[in-house]
Design a protein around this motif. Structure first.
Motif, PDB file in Angstrom:
ATOM      1  N   GLN A 234      -8.587   2.468   2.506  1.00 43.70           N
ATOM      2  CA  GLN A 234      -9.822   1.695   2.580  1.00 43.70           C
ATOM      3  C   GLN A 234      -9.683   0.367   1.855  1.00 43.70           C
ATOM      4  O   GLN A 234     -10.181  -0.666   2.311  1.00 43.70           O
ATOM      5  N   GLU A 235      -8.977   0.370   0.745  1.00 43.33           N
ATOM      6  CA  GLU A 235      -8.779  -0.882  -0.003  1.00 43.33           C
ATOM      7  C   GLU A 235      -7.961  -1.868   0.816  1.00 43.33           C
ATOM      8  O   GLU A 235      -8.256  -3.067   0.855  1.00 43.33           O
ATOM      9  N   ILE A 236      -6.953  -1.367   1.526  1.00 44.37           N
ATOM     10  CA  ILE A 236      -6.093  -2.246   2.323  1.00 44.37           C
ATOM     11  C   ILE A 236      -6.838  -2.791   3.529  1.00 44.37           C
ATOM     12  O   ILE A 236      -6.851  -4.003   3.778  1.00 44.37           O
ATOM     13  N   VAL A 237      -7.487  -1.916   4.305  1.00 44.77           N
ATOM     14  CA  VAL A 237      -8.149  -2.391   5.521  1.00 44.77           C
ATOM     15  C   VAL A 237      -9.323  -3.303   5.194  1.00 44.77           C
ATOM     16  O   VAL A 237      -9.605  -4.247   5.940  1.00 44.77           O
ATOM     17  N   SER A 238      -9.977  -3.075   4.062  1.00 49.41           N
ATOM     18  CA  SER A 238     -11.069  -3.960   3.660  1.00 49.41           C
ATOM     19  C   SER A 238     -10.546  -5.349   3.351  1.00 49.41           C
ATOM     20  O   SER A 238     -11.168  -6.363   3.695  1.00 49.41           O
TER      21      SER A 238
ATOM     22  N   VAL B  14      -1.111  -1.986   7.107  1.00 50.66           N
ATOM     23  CA  VAL B  14      -0.466  -0.851   6.442  1.00 50.66           C
ATOM     24  C   VAL B  14       1.014  -0.747   6.788  1.00 50.66           C
ATOM     25  O   VAL B  14       1.810  -0.244   5.981  1.00 50.66           O
ATOM     26  N   GLY B  15       1.401  -1.225   7.961  1.00 54.53           N
ATOM     27  CA  GLY B  15       2.808  -1.179   8.327  1.00 54.53           C
ATOM     28  C   GLY B  15       3.685  -1.950   7.374  1.00 54.53           C
ATOM     29  O   GLY B  15       4.843  -1.578   7.144  1.00 54.53           O
ATOM     30  N   PHE B  16       3.161  -3.036   6.821  1.00 50.04           N
ATOM     31  CA  PHE B  16       3.896  -3.833   5.842  1.00 50.04           C
ATOM     32  C   PHE B  16       3.624  -3.356   4.412  1.00 50.04           C
ATOM     33  O   PHE B  16       4.546  -3.199   3.614  1.00 50.04           O
ATOM     34  N   GLU B  17       2.361  -3.164   4.092  1.00 48.23           N
ATOM     35  CA  GLU B  17       2.017  -2.836   2.706  1.00 48.23           C
ATOM     36  C   GLU B  17       2.486  -1.447   2.295  1.00 48.23           C
ATOM     37  O   GLU B  17       2.888  -1.236   1.158  1.00 48.23           O
TER      38      GLU B  17
ATOM     39  N   PRO C 153       4.953   0.815   4.263  1.00 49.80           N
ATOM     40  CA  PRO C 153       5.782   1.185   5.407  1.00 49.80           C
ATOM     41  C   PRO C 153       6.193   2.650   5.426  1.00 49.80           C
ATOM     42  O   PRO C 153       6.525   3.192   6.480  1.00 49.80           O
ATOM     43  N   GLY C 154       6.155   3.302   4.275  1.00 48.78           N
ATOM     44  CA  GLY C 154       6.531   4.701   4.203  1.00 48.78           C
ATOM     45  C   GLY C 154       5.444   5.669   4.611  1.00 48.78           C
ATOM     46  O   GLY C 154       5.696   6.882   4.725  1.00 48.78           O
ATOM     47  N   TRP C 155       4.230   5.174   4.842  1.00 48.57           N
ATOM     48  CA  TRP C 155       3.152   6.048   5.294  1.00 48.57           C
ATOM     49  C   TRP C 155       3.370   6.439   6.759  1.00 48.57           C
ATOM     50  O   TRP C 155       3.763   5.614   7.588  1.00 48.57           O
ATOM     51  N   ALA C 156       3.097   7.688   7.065  1.00 49.11           N
ATOM     52  CA  ALA C 156       3.161   8.146   8.450  1.00 49.11           C
ATOM     53  C   ALA C 156       2.014   7.538   9.245  1.00 49.11           C
ATOM     54  O   ALA C 156       0.884   7.457   8.762  1.00 49.11           O
ATOM     55  N   SER C 157       2.312   7.112  10.468  1.00 52.85           N
ATOM     56  CA  SER C 157       1.296   6.525  11.345  1.00 52.85           C
ATOM     57  C   SER C 157       1.140   7.368  12.604  1.00 52.85           C
ATOM     58  O   SER C 157       2.139   7.795  13.204  1.00 52.85           O
ATOM     59  N   GLY C 158      -0.099   7.567  13.022  1.00 51.10           N
ATOM     60  CA  GLY C 158      -0.376   8.354  14.214  1.00 51.10           C
ATOM     61  C   GLY C 158       0.147   7.740  15.491  1.00 51.10           C
ATOM     62  O   GLY C 158       0.256   8.425  16.506  1.00 51.10           O
ATOM     63  N   SER C 159       0.481   6.458  15.481  1.00 44.07           N
ATOM     64  CA  SER C 159       0.979   5.815  16.689  1.00 44.07           C
ATOM     65  C   SER C 159       2.437   6.152  16.964  1.00 44.07           C
ATOM     66  O   SER C 159       2.936   5.876  18.059  1.00 44.07           O
ATOM     67  N   ASP C 160       3.124   6.717  15.980  1.00 44.64           N
ATOM     68  CA  ASP C 160       4.551   7.013  16.113  1.00 44.64           C
ATOM     69  C   ASP C 160       4.765   8.449  16.580  1.00 44.64           C
ATOM     70  O   ASP C 160       4.123   9.382  16.097  1.00 44.64           O
ATOM     71  N   GLN C 161       5.717   8.632  17.476  1.00 48.76           N
ATOM     72  CA  GLN C 161       5.971   9.976  17.994  1.00 48.76           C
ATOM     73  C   GLN C 161       6.669  10.857  16.964  1.00 48.76           C
ATOM     74  O   GLN C 161       6.355  12.032  16.844  1.00 48.76           O
ATOM     75  N   ASP C 162       7.632  10.325  16.235  1.00 45.96           N
ATOM     76  CA  ASP C 162       8.250  11.033  15.117  1.00 45.96           C
ATOM     77  C   ASP C 162       7.863  10.263  13.859  1.00 45.96           C
ATOM     78  O   ASP C 162       8.495   9.275  13.492  1.00 45.96           O
ATOM     79  N   LYS C 163       6.804  10.718  13.201  1.00 46.32           N
ATOM     80  CA  LYS C 163       6.196   9.937  12.125  1.00 46.32           C
ATOM     81  C   LYS C 163       7.134   9.726  10.946  1.00 46.32           C
ATOM     82  O   LYS C 163       7.215   8.621  10.383  1.00 46.32           O
TER      83      LYS C 163
ATOM     84  N   GLY D 249       5.099  -2.880  -1.480  1.00 49.51           N
ATOM     85  CA  GLY D 249       5.580  -3.003  -0.111  1.00 49.51           C
ATOM     86  C   GLY D 249       5.914  -4.432   0.244  1.00 49.51           C
ATOM     87  O   GLY D 249       6.652  -5.110  -0.466  1.00 49.51           O
ATOM     88  N   TYR D 250       5.333  -4.896   1.340  1.00 50.72           N
ATOM     89  CA  TYR D 250       5.628  -6.219   1.877  1.00 50.72           C
ATOM     90  C   TYR D 250       4.340  -6.851   2.379  1.00 50.72           C
ATOM     91  O   TYR D 250       3.300  -6.209   2.467  1.00 50.72           O
TER      92      TYR D 250
END
Length: 302
Positions: free
Chosen positions: A60-64, A240-243, A245-255, A295-296
């Motif tokens: 929430q802090e990141i997306v805000s 979140v992909g940059f900040e 990158p180690g978080w699993a994302s639902g868009s990826d088939q092998d998270k 992160g980045y």
């Protein structure tokens, strides 16, 4: 010399490279070669398709901070065009008319550059998801880019043309498998299957970056004045992909594999100051990765 012009859309950022704005595209002059990122429109996705399962408080802090809603995301779609005076190469072909009404606009972007489908000599696919592949065929199931040579990672091609994929990919993505198989079957006999580290063309090298899909590939451009990597969806967003990158994302088939690939890729891009081009990154997708905190961050534009 830095030059920039705006037409129909504005952009911003801090990348010290000659980037200009054309229609809804960005242009990068590499000295002897030119890259344009052409807008195929944008997607409308439920937020949890990407953000689902991430640590809620930190998320929430990141997306805000990025001014994003968590219920719906509208990522842009950037098709990369590379011209070196001999070859005219498209990286992916957009959605075409059959995926989402907000996407499938590549023909308009090409027209704005006075570029014909007959001018394209090569089409190189990062992976087989609809927003990258479904613009391949016309209404008669003939390849739109009739003069082009086609190439895709061999593992990626094998995955989407395996009859069992539709049964194992999950119900939400079953249509992805059906659509990919149908389209790839049309060009399968002539499509070049790429391996990791293979030179596609002089100065263009394929790199396996799996996880988003099993055989996802990125592409290094090594012949220009600066190194450039087309990352496709190996880095799928600018927040979140940059900040994280180690978080699993639902868009990826092998998270887990995708998170490992993303982290290693960002490490390299930042350390070597490589210009990156992301399919779903803002302002045409051209920028750099810079280390920031844990992160980045993505630096876009000029």
């Amino acid at each position: 010399m830095l030059t920039r012009r705006h037409f129909l859309a504005a952009t911003g950022g801090a990348l010290a490279l000659p980037v200009s704005r054309v229609w809804s595209a960005s242009t990068l002059d590499l000295g002897g070669a030119r890259i344009d990122t052409l807008s195929d429109g944008f997607l409308t996705l439920p937020g949890n398709f990407i953000l689902g399962g991430m640590p809620e408080t930190e998320l929430q802090e990141i997306v805000s901070r990025y001014g994003l809603a968590t219920d719906q995301l509208t990522p842009p779609c950037n098709v990369t065009l590379w011209r070196d005076g001999t070859n005219t190469v498209l990286f992916d072909v957009g959605s075409g008319p059959d995926f989402q009404p907000t996407a499938g606009k590549l023909a308009e972007a090409m027209e704005a550059l006075d570029l014909s489908v007959d001018d394209v000599t090569h089409v190189v696919f990062t992976h087989g998801h609809p927003d990258h592949l479904w613009g391949l065929l016309d209404e008669f199931d003939e390849p739109i880019f009739a003069n082009a040579e086609f190439a895709m990672g061999g593992a990626e091609f094998d995955y989407w043309t395996d009859p069992d994929t539709v049964n194992t990919i999950g119900e939400a993505r079953a249509s992805f498998a059906v659509g990919a198989s149908r389209r790839l079957s049309v060009i399968g006999d002539s499509l070049r299957r790429l391996t990791d580290g293979e030179e596609v063309l002089p100065g263009l090298v394929a790199r396996l970056t799996p996880g988003h899909t099993p055989g996802h590939m990125s592409f290094d451009m090594t012949a220009g004045s600066v190194p450039v990597t087309v990352v496709g969806d190996a880095i799928g967003n600018h927040h979140v992909g940059f900040e994280r990158p180690g978080w699993a994302s639902g868009s990826d088939q092998d998270k887990d594999l995708a998170a490992s690939t993303r982290t290693a890729l960002l490490d390299r891009l930042a350390a070597d100051q490589v210009v990156l081009i992301g399919y779903h990154l803002p302002d045409g997708g051209i920028g750099r990765a810079e280390r920031s905190g844990e992160g980045y961050r993505f630096l876009s534009g000029v």
